[in-house]
Design a protein around this motif. Structure first.
Motif, short mmCIF file in Angstrom:
data_model
loop_
_atom_site.label_atom_id
_atom_site.label_comp_id
_atom_site.label_asym_id
_atom_site.label_seq_id
_atom_site.Cartn_x
_atom_site.Cartn_y
_atom_site.Cartn_z
N ARG A 63 -27.63 16.84 -29.64
CA ARG A 63 -27.44 16.59 -31.67
C ARG A 63 -27.84 15.12 -31.95
O ARG A 63 -27.82 14.33 -32.54
N LEU A 93 -31.72 23.37 -31.50
CA LEU A 93 -30.13 22.35 -32.07
C LEU A 93 -30.27 23.89 -33.01
O LEU A 93 -28.72 25.13 -33.19
N PRO A 188 -16.97 19.88 -35.18
CA PRO A 188 -18.39 19.12 -35.47
C PRO A 188 -17.90 19.07 -37.07
O PRO A 188 -19.35 17.87 -37.59
N TYR A 216 -24.19 11.43 -42.40
CA TYR A 216 -23.51 13.08 -42.21
C TYR A 216 -21.81 12.80 -42.66
O TYR A 216 -21.97 14.73 -42.76
#
Length: 275
Positions: A63, A93, A188, A216
């Motif tokens: 990640r 991922l 997450p 993000y």
């Protein structure tokens, strides 16, 4: 005996291993190669973040590696190696759709037939994996970790987040970074933790890392305002003034619940100074 291999084979090792292809028996990692000539500062940043990503991939911190390669591609959108390796990290991922996009971009950008063929091979294998994933969150294009979080884990994540915010207030940015990284590992999809970690990274003058966190956070909560201001600050520190000005203007005009009027006034002033 020295074995010389193409960049395409060297770059595609991680993806080949994940996607079920046989890995070459001997590979030599060559130095980063860019297909066009960006500014010197952008080229240096891209090369630096690619090296960071390579280390993180070897440590199986996929990640974080994806963020590093993403930073590299933001620094130089035409950097073939950054795009190719970002695809590799995303594929590891299980984020096949976005990996395919990156490999297809790399294939369009390069004139090297071997790199183009390797990218196309990876795309074909990723599409098979994508089909096999069925209706999983990853196959649907949702970020890794988007599934449900157990309540005890959620509680731990929130405690780590609160500790991180407290440490930012104490200007213990290194400690804050540690706490907030723990928070996002536990949960997450906790957008506020990425925003706070961006602030910790700014405190440590790690501006590309801060930008990645704010970006993000915006992906997770597109209507939030706080990441806009943080991303503007990151870009301004990196010399990306036009993008910073646009983000300051967006924050100044925002009606989001987390917007702060004093920061809106400050954003208008900063945007004006960047004209």
């Amino acid at each position: 005996m020295v074995v010389v291999v193409s960049r395409a084979r060297a770059w595609s090792v991680a993806a080949a291993l994940l996607l079920g292809a046989a890995a070459p028996s001997a590979l030599a990692q060559q130095s980063p190669v860019t297909e066009r000539a960006p500014s010197e500062s952008n080229s240096t940043l891209a090369a630096s973040r690619i090296r960071d990503g390579d280390v993180l991939m070897r440590e199986r911190r996929y990640r974080e590696a994806a963020f590093a390669f993403l930073d590299a591609s933001h620094a130089d959108a035409g950097h073939v190696e950054a795009r190719f390796k970002l695809g590799n990290a995303l594929a590891v991922l299980g984020y096949y759709g976005q990996a395919i996009e990156q490999w297809e971009a790399a294939a369009r950008l390069t004139t090297d037939t071997a790199i183009r063929q390797s990218a196309q091979d990876n795309v074909a294998r990723a599409k098979v994996k994508q089909a096999q994933s069925g209706s999983s969150p990853l196959a649907a294009g949702l970020p890794p970790g988007s599934g449900p979080v157990a309540e005890p884990t959620r509680v731990q994540a929130r405690k780590a987040y609160e500790m991180g915010v407290q440490r930012i207030g104490e200007r213990d940015f290194a400690g804050a970074l540690q706490s907030l990284t723990q928070a996002v590992q536990l949960e997450p999809m906790l957008a506020v933790a990425y925003t706070a970690r961006g602030s910790a990274n700014i405190g440590l003058r790690r501006y590309p890392e801060a930008a990645a966190d704010y970006q993000y956070a915006l992906r997770l909560e597109p209507d939030s305002a706080s990441p806009l201001y943080g991303l503007a600050e990151s870009y301004r520190a990196m010399g990306r003034n036009a993008e910073a000005r646009s983000l300051y203007e967006r924050y100044a005009a925002s009606t989001a619940a987390d917007v702060r009027p004093p920061l809106q006034a400050e954003s208008r002033q900063k945007a004006e100074r960047l004209r």
